[in-house]
Design a protein around this motif. Sequence first.
Motif, short mmCIF file in Angstrom:
data_model
loop_
_atom_site.label_atom_id
_atom_site.label_comp_id
_atom_site.label_asym_id
_atom_site.label_seq_id
_atom_site.Cartn_x
_atom_site.Cartn_y
_atom_site.Cartn_z
N ILE B 5 0.78 -1.25 0.07
CA ILE B 5 -0.23 0.01 0.34
C ILE B 5 0.84 1.06 -0.03
O ILE B 5 1.72 1.41 0.75
CB ILE B 5 -0.91 0.01 1.27
N SER B 7 1.08 5.53 -0.23
CA SER B 7 -0.04 6.85 -0.14
C SER B 7 1.22 7.92 -0.24
O SER B 7 2.32 7.78 0.02
CB SER B 7 -0.61 6.87 1.24
N GLY B 114 3.39 -1.82 -5.29
CA GLY B 114 2.23 -0.88 -4.87
C GLY B 114 1.88 -0.35 -6.21
O GLY B 114 2.36 -0.35 -7.24
#
Lengths: 112, 122
Positions: B5, B7, B114
Amino acid sequence: KQEVTQIPAALSVPEGENLVLNCSFTDSAIYNLQWFRQDPGKGLTSLLLIQSSQREQTSGRLNASLDKSSGRSTLYIAASQPGDSATYLCALDDSGNTPLVFGKGTRLSVIA
Amino acid sequence: DAGVIQSPRHEVTEMGQEVTLRCKPISGHDYLFWYRQTMMRGLELLIYFNNNVPIDDSGMPEDRFSAKMPNASFSTLKIQPSEPRDSAVYFCASSSLYEQGTNTLVAKNIQYFGAGTRLSVL
């Protein structure tokens, strides 16, 4: 230093055609070779991984081969579909869990 | 597992600003890689970690780039100050030498990527 080359840079084929994508590398002492798919604006999806001791791997309509002696790998796609349109990247791992060395990819367009 | 993940997914900033990219690897993976993808140079390694320890940072462009892995479940890549030439897609990947097979551990070392962070520095 390992170098990976993918030719052609772009390829356009009509739907239903069988096609081959090529990957060549300069140092045959590799641990494994992976083929990835990348859709526009997306991450990488691993398609097939060939260990150094293997000659080929198959998954569905995809078949990847490895010839270390000649420094070549091919990705064969059978009965291509518009959904196969993406960029296909070849990547080598020289010694296991080391950083991958990538080719610049082949951008495939399958026309309906 | 939700996979690797990253971000944010997109970051737009002005030249000179600090940028921090984040990555959560797959649980149990002990290798973490940061790559950068540009049209001109393709995908290139920036740095990688093994068991939270940086192993090779030779791909980090210059001192403006730094990366940390304070624990097994989190890594950051920081650019300070950012410049327009840093605009690219930054990928994080994780892997493990072995994965659990049916009755034993199987050598895999597949890197899982990712979705990337698309950075634009204006």
